[in-house]
Design an enzyme around this catalytic site. Structure first.
Site, PDB file in Angstrom:
ATOM      1  N   ARG B  53       0.851  -1.184   0.000  1.00 30.39           N
ATOM      2  CA  ARG B  53       0.000   0.000   0.000  1.00 30.39           C
ATOM      3  C   ARG B  53       0.887   1.235   0.000  1.00 30.39           C
ATOM      4  O   ARG B  53       1.629   1.480   0.945  1.00 30.39           O
ATOM      5  CB  ARG B  53      -0.927   0.010   1.214  1.00 30.39           C
ATOM      6  CG  ARG B  53      -1.919   1.161   1.169  1.00 30.39           C
ATOM      7  CD  ARG B  53      -3.130   0.913   2.053  1.00 30.39           C
ATOM      8  NE  ARG B  53      -2.811   0.982   3.468  1.00 30.39           N
ATOM      9  CZ  ARG B  53      -3.679   0.725   4.443  1.00 30.39           C
ATOM     10  NH1 ARG B  53      -4.917   0.356   4.147  1.00 30.39           N
ATOM     11  NH2 ARG B  53      -3.317   0.814   5.689  1.00 30.39           N
ATOM     12  N   SER B 122     -12.010  -4.183  -0.184  1.00 31.39           N
ATOM     13  CA  SER B 122     -12.347  -3.763   1.167  1.00 31.39           C
ATOM     14  C   SER B 122     -13.856  -3.701   1.326  1.00 31.39           C
ATOM     15  O   SER B 122     -14.560  -3.237   0.424  1.00 31.39           O
ATOM     16  CB  SER B 122     -11.778  -2.366   1.443  1.00 31.39           C
ATOM     17  OG  SER B 122     -10.378  -2.383   1.380  1.00 31.39           O
ATOM     18  N   LYS B 151      -4.697   4.368   9.340  1.00 31.08           N
ATOM     19  CA  LYS B 151      -5.533   4.910   8.273  1.00 31.08           C
ATOM     20  C   LYS B 151      -6.473   5.932   8.906  1.00 31.08           C
ATOM     21  O   LYS B 151      -7.561   5.588   9.371  1.00 31.08           O
ATOM     22  CB  LYS B 151      -6.315   3.766   7.608  1.00 31.08           C
ATOM     23  CG  LYS B 151      -6.825   4.099   6.229  1.00 31.08           C
ATOM     24  CD  LYS B 151      -7.441   2.872   5.561  1.00 31.08           C
ATOM     25  CE  LYS B 151      -7.943   3.247   4.175  1.00 31.08           C
ATOM     26  NZ  LYS B 151      -8.617   2.119   3.506  1.00 31.08           N
TER      27      LYS B 151
END
Lengths: 226, 226
Positions: B53, B122, B151
């Site tokens: 990521r 997700s 996050k």
């Protein structure tokens, strides 16, 4: 089109394209008229290539816009090329991809796009010229020829003399970009460009269709001697 | 793995994968140790899947890092999955792609990836569950189970009860993500997860190899009863 270009082009099939008048989109410059209405008018006026440039646009919006522009452009027989984002180009089934100097390496992009798509690259300095492999790259956007407000972070402007010198080393068709308008288009062609890429001169015009028509006629007249 | 999953999976060949312990990278959380050293240690400790990521990383750096992680992961027989960017996944020849709710539509991504790659998505809310087509999606990351600093813009945490309720409606393997650590892993598995996805619990650990080994053992023990 230079002799070097005619010799070095690969033999296998790639899409044909006409670099005469290359419209590069910019959401802000299109203003209240909006992106789609501006592009539709410009296509009616004679734009011969279209590039969708979407910086900081959410990916789903970018994909939807790219798909709509592919349809619009295709109705005019004009290729629609996506700036920077290979994923959007592939997902929208666009006609090609335009890479900046810090985007994906061209050889990687060519492998993923396949031979059937148009691959363009920006050139801003002499050291970029050596990287233009005509077996990978179909055309070059060379500039900025002049300073432009459309891309605030642009490289130093080349001017026509330096543009001409760099253009001679590039073995594929070249469009000039950066500050090109109706007044400057003839000198750009005289300096060796195969066409002009514009944002403001069409997107920022009061009448984008008329602006595109005038630019195209002017470029074709200027190119008549070659 | 639920009965629904066994029934609904497509028959054609896709890569096999083990969702037990899924490491999601984060440059900042890896700190001074660095991304590659942290991932190498985590793989040695028993991570079974890896996700790269990279938010706000220049595309050429992202491509170089993704390629290095593909090599690292492959040496351990672990699939390397790229978050969000289909272009990086394709260019790096990664093993798959993980999509958030606002990324490319899964059906588009599946078409461009081909059947041979892993496609994850997700899920943060019940309305996402209906969108999980087991002919398109290979696994789901369900969460955040708990609040997480990794996050900052995450959706409201689910907690274990809501996690379990949503998990039962998802016809593919599910990893829980968001605030999962060694203490919470057994309850996550008890709530129906097939594995745990972690960032901080490994990247932020003093000894990432040991952290990965303990997590894997704990999850395997917790899963022993199913």
């Amino acid at each position: 089109v230079s002799a070097a270009h005619r010799v070095a082009r690969p033999l296998f099939q790639r899409p044909r394209f006409d670099p005469t008048l290359y419209l590069v989109t910019d959401h802000a410059t299109c203003g209240a008229r909006g992106l789609m209405a501006t592009v539709a008018a410009a296509l009616a006026g004679g734009v011969s290539m279209l590039q969708y440039r979407a910086k900081n646009i959410p990916v789903r919006q970018a994909l939807a816009e790219a798909e709509e522009l592919v349809s619009l452009a295709r109705a005019h027989g004009v290729p629609m090329i996506v700036n920077d984002r290979l994923d959007i180009a592939l997902a929208a089934e666009a006609d090609g991809l335009h890479l900046g100097g810090s985007d994906l390496p061209p050889a990687v992009a060519r492998r993923l796009l396949g031979e059937g798509k148009i691959l363009g690259r920006s050139v801003t300095r002499s050291c970029d010229v050596a990287e233009i492999d005509p077996y990978v790259i179909d055309y070059v956007g060379l500039g900025p020829v002049f300073a432009t407000a459309t891309k605030p972070d642009h490289a130093p402007p080349l001017g026509f003399v330096r543009f001409g010198a760099l253009r001679r080393g590039i073995p594929v068709p070249v469009v000039g970009i950066g500050g090109i308008d109706l007044a400057r288009a003839p000198a750009l062609i005289a300096a060796g460009a195969d066409g002009a890429a514009v944002v403001s001169a069409i997107c920022g015009a009061e009448d984008p269709e008329r602006a595109a028509r005038q630019l195209r006629e002017t470029i074709e007249i200027a190119r008549g001697g070659r």
